[in-house]
Each structure stands twice: as C-alpha cells, then as structure tokens.
Design a protein around this motif. Sequence first.
Motif, PDB file in Angstrom:
ATOM      1  N   ARG A 180      47.484  39.594  37.510  1.00  0.00           N
ATOM      2  CA  ARG A 180      47.419  38.558  38.553  1.00  0.00           C
ATOM      3  C   ARG A 180      47.804  39.125  39.912  1.00  0.00           C
ATOM      4  O   ARG A 180      47.209  38.789  40.932  1.00  0.00           O
ATOM      5  CB  ARG A 180      48.319  37.386  38.180  1.00  0.00           C
ATOM      6  CG  ARG A 180      47.764  36.585  37.030  1.00  0.00           C
ATOM      7  CD  ARG A 180      48.677  35.453  36.626  1.00  0.00           C
ATOM      8  NE  ARG A 180      48.086  34.716  35.526  1.00  0.00           N
ATOM      9  CZ  ARG A 180      48.773  34.107  34.591  1.00  0.00           C
ATOM     10  NH1 ARG A 180      50.106  34.114  34.615  1.00  0.00           N
ATOM     11  NH2 ARG A 180      48.158  33.469  33.615  1.00  0.00           N
ATOM     12  N   GLU A 181      48.797  40.013  39.925  1.00  0.00           N
ATOM     13  CA  GLU A 181      49.203  40.644  41.175  1.00  0.00           C
ATOM     14  C   GLU A 181      48.099  41.577  41.699  1.00  0.00           C
ATOM     15  O   GLU A 181      47.783  41.566  42.894  1.00  0.00           O
ATOM     16  CB  GLU A 181      50.496  41.432  40.966  1.00  0.00           C
ATOM     17  CG  GLU A 181      51.035  42.044  42.239  1.00  0.00           C
ATOM     18  CD  GLU A 181      52.340  42.775  42.008  1.00  0.00           C
ATOM     19  OE1 GLU A 181      52.487  43.881  42.558  1.00  0.00           O
ATOM     20  OE2 GLU A 181      53.212  42.236  41.290  1.00  0.00           O
ATOM     21  N   LEU A 182      47.502  42.359  40.808  1.00  0.00           N
ATOM     22  CA  LEU A 182      46.427  43.265  41.217  1.00  0.00           C
ATOM     23  C   LEU A 182      45.201  42.502  41.720  1.00  0.00           C
ATOM     24  O   LEU A 182      44.459  42.995  42.574  1.00  0.00           O
ATOM     25  CB  LEU A 182      46.023  44.186  40.065  1.00  0.00           C
ATOM     26  CG  LEU A 182      46.998  45.305  39.732  1.00  0.00           C
ATOM     27  CD1 LEU A 182      46.610  45.991  38.423  1.00  0.00           C
ATOM     28  CD2 LEU A 182      47.059  46.314  40.871  1.00  0.00           C
ATOM     29  N   ALA A 183      45.002  41.296  41.218  1.00  0.00           N
ATOM     30  CA  ALA A 183      43.855  40.482  41.639  1.00  0.00           C
ATOM     31  C   ALA A 183      43.951  40.060  43.104  1.00  0.00           C
ATOM     32  O   ALA A 183      42.963  39.628  43.690  1.00  0.00           O
ATOM     33  CB  ALA A 183      43.727  39.256  40.746  1.00  0.00           C
ATOM     34  N   ASN A 184      45.121  40.208  43.710  1.00  0.00           N
ATOM     35  CA  ASN A 184      45.306  39.865  45.119  1.00  0.00           C
ATOM     36  C   ASN A 184      44.964  41.018  46.057  1.00  0.00           C
ATOM     37  O   ASN A 184      45.043  40.867  47.267  1.00  0.00           O
ATOM     38  CB  ASN A 184      46.751  39.420  45.374  1.00  0.00           C
ATOM     39  CG  ASN A 184      47.051  38.101  44.710  1.00  0.00           C
ATOM     40  OD1 ASN A 184      46.225  37.198  44.711  1.00  0.00           O
ATOM     41  ND2 ASN A 184      48.224  37.994  44.123  1.00  0.00           N
ATOM     42  N   ARG A 185      44.610  42.166  45.504  1.00  0.00           N
ATOM     43  CA  ARG A 185      44.295  43.333  46.337  1.00  0.00           C
ATOM     44  C   ARG A 185      42.860  43.279  46.826  1.00  0.00           C
ATOM     45  O   ARG A 185      42.044  42.511  46.320  1.00  0.00           O
ATOM     46  CB  ARG A 185      44.543  44.615  45.554  1.00  0.00           C
ATOM     47  CG  ARG A 185      46.012  44.737  45.175  1.00  0.00           C
ATOM     48  CD  ARG A 185      46.327  46.076  44.645  1.00  0.00           C
ATOM     49  NE  ARG A 185      47.724  46.082  44.248  1.00  0.00           N
ATOM     50  CZ  ARG A 185      48.601  46.931  44.703  1.00  0.00           C
ATOM     51  NH1 ARG A 185      48.257  47.840  45.569  1.00  0.00           N
ATOM     52  NH2 ARG A 185      49.852  46.887  44.290  1.00  0.00           N
ATOM     53  N   ASP A 186      42.576  44.136  47.780  1.00  0.00           N
ATOM     54  CA  ASP A 186      41.222  44.216  48.338  1.00  0.00           C
ATOM     55  C   ASP A 186      40.321  45.064  47.446  1.00  0.00           C
ATOM     56  O   ASP A 186      40.795  45.832  46.611  1.00  0.00           O
ATOM     57  CB  ASP A 186      41.265  44.848  49.736  1.00  0.00           C
ATOM     58  CG  ASP A 186      41.959  43.961  50.753  1.00  0.00           C
ATOM     59  OD1 ASP A 186      41.907  42.722  50.596  1.00  0.00           O
ATOM     60  OD2 ASP A 186      42.567  44.514  51.684  1.00  0.00           O
ATOM     61  N   ASN A 187      39.033  44.921  47.682  1.00  0.00           N
ATOM     62  CA  ASN A 187      38.014  45.753  47.036  1.00  0.00           C
ATOM     63  C   ASN A 187      38.070  45.713  45.512  1.00  0.00           C
ATOM     64  O   ASN A 187      37.991  46.749  44.846  1.00  0.00           O
ATOM     65  CB  ASN A 187      38.105  47.200  47.531  1.00  0.00           C
ATOM     66  CG  ASN A 187      37.953  47.289  49.032  1.00  0.00           C
ATOM     67  OD1 ASN A 187      37.125  46.603  49.611  1.00  0.00           O
ATOM     68  ND2 ASN A 187      38.763  48.124  49.661  1.00  0.00           N
ATOM     69  N   LEU A 188      38.205  44.514  44.955  1.00  0.00           N
ATOM     70  CA  LEU A 188      38.260  44.372  43.502  1.00  0.00           C
ATOM     71  C   LEU A 188      36.944  44.826  42.868  1.00  0.00           C
ATOM     72  O   LEU A 188      35.870  44.595  43.428  1.00  0.00           O
ATOM     73  CB  LEU A 188      38.527  42.918  43.118  1.00  0.00           C
ATOM     74  CG  LEU A 188      39.871  42.333  43.524  1.00  0.00           C
ATOM     75  CD1 LEU A 188      39.948  40.869  43.120  1.00  0.00           C
ATOM     76  CD2 LEU A 188      41.012  43.124  42.910  1.00  0.00           C
ATOM     77  N   PRO A 189      37.003  45.434  41.690  1.00  0.00           N
ATOM     78  CA  PRO A 189      35.792  45.891  41.014  1.00  0.00           C
ATOM     79  C   PRO A 189      35.086  44.787  40.224  1.00  0.00           C
ATOM     80  O   PRO A 189      34.030  45.012  39.637  1.00  0.00           O
ATOM     81  CB  PRO A 189      36.325  46.968  40.070  1.00  0.00           C
ATOM     82  CG  PRO A 189      37.699  46.492  39.739  1.00  0.00           C
ATOM     83  CD  PRO A 189      38.212  45.866  41.007  1.00  0.00           C
ATOM     84  N   ALA A 190      35.683  43.615  40.190  1.00  0.00           N
ATOM     85  CA  ALA A 190      35.152  42.461  39.455  1.00  0.00           C
ATOM     86  C   ALA A 190      35.682  41.203  40.142  1.00  0.00           C
ATOM     87  O   ALA A 190      36.605  41.274  40.952  1.00  0.00           O
ATOM     88  CB  ALA A 190      35.617  42.513  38.005  1.00  0.00           C
ATOM     89  N   PRO A 191      35.110  40.035  39.818  1.00  0.00           N
ATOM     90  CA  PRO A 191      35.625  38.794  40.413  1.00  0.00           C
ATOM     91  C   PRO A 191      37.123  38.605  40.143  1.00  0.00           C
ATOM     92  O   PRO A 191      37.641  39.052  39.107  1.00  0.00           O
ATOM     93  CB  PRO A 191      34.806  37.705  39.720  1.00  0.00           C
ATOM     94  CG  PRO A 191      33.542  38.387  39.306  1.00  0.00           C
ATOM     95  CD  PRO A 191      33.951  39.794  38.950  1.00  0.00           C
ATOM     96  N   THR A 192      37.787  37.947  41.060  1.00  0.00           N
ATOM     97  CA  THR A 192      39.228  37.707  40.957  1.00  0.00           C
ATOM     98  C   THR A 192      39.607  37.113  39.608  1.00  0.00           C
ATOM     99  O   THR A 192      40.597  37.532  38.998  1.00  0.00           O
ATOM    100  CB  THR A 192      39.696  36.767  42.094  1.00  0.00           C
ATOM    101  OG1 THR A 192      39.355  37.367  43.330  1.00  0.00           O
ATOM    102  CG2 THR A 192      41.176  36.508  42.035  1.00  0.00           C
TER     103      THR A 192
END
Length: 155
Positions: A92-104
Amino acid sequence: MRSALCSNKQWRANPMADGMYEVIALIPETSDFSLEVALKHFGSLKSGSTRLRAEAAVGPGKRKPSGFRVYYGDWAIVAWLEADKSVLEDSRELANRDNLPAPTEVVSTCSRRLSVWSDEDPGFDHTDEFNSFTDELRARFGVLIYDNVNGEWWT
C-alpha cells in the motif's frame, strides 16, 4: 562496469556495494505463483546450453521451504517468499509512489512478495543472469519488480 540503465529505458541490475544484487518482487493477487510452480518453471530453463538447477530453500529456523534458489553454474539467486501482514502494508505504501508498473489497485493489494538476493558478484560478471531471472519472474508470474537500492520500479 555495466550501466544500471539500459538504452531502452528499462532498469537493470545494479549491484549493491557488497557485490550482491537485491530487489523485491510484488506478486499480484491474480498470479498463479507458488514455490512449486517456480521450481518447475526455473528448472525447465537453460542458460546457454546448460539447464538451470532450481531447488527449494529452507530459511533459518524453518522446517519447510520458504523460498527457492536457482543456480547459474556455481553462482545462485535466492528468492524468499513473504506473506505476512507487513507485506500488504508495504504494498500500500509503494502504491503511493510515482511511475507504478501497474494500476494502483494492483500494487496496493499485493499480499505476497519475493525478496530476491544474489550471491556476491564483485566483478559484475552475472548481471545478465540476474536480469534474466527477474525477466522470467515478470513474464511467467507477472510480478512487479521494485529496486530498494535505487528506489525505482523496473518496467
């Protein structure tokens, strides 16, 4: 020394100061990943003309396998499976970063991950093997690779 950034803008293995490669691989909920399937998959692959050797890995204080190891000759990579409460919190914390490789929503719901480490590689001789390993994880199991050292997703 090989560059950590390839010409096609994909992140690639960059050894840590101690000469080991390290990434985490978030496993999406839709993935069919299991230790058994990973062992079978990696054991069916070749590096050049040599078949890779894949074996179950038992962590300290554990009775049953909690990871797997793949040998490229006498050099190896180990991936430890983690599936405790902290994995989902970290996702969940990593999902707040930029340039995600997949949808949040895909990143934030990963409740399993692999902590991937290599043997030491002070001469940077095994970068291609490490990249091949992570490419196989992504292609076969759809994992999302995050490099803690560089703080970036591999895409």
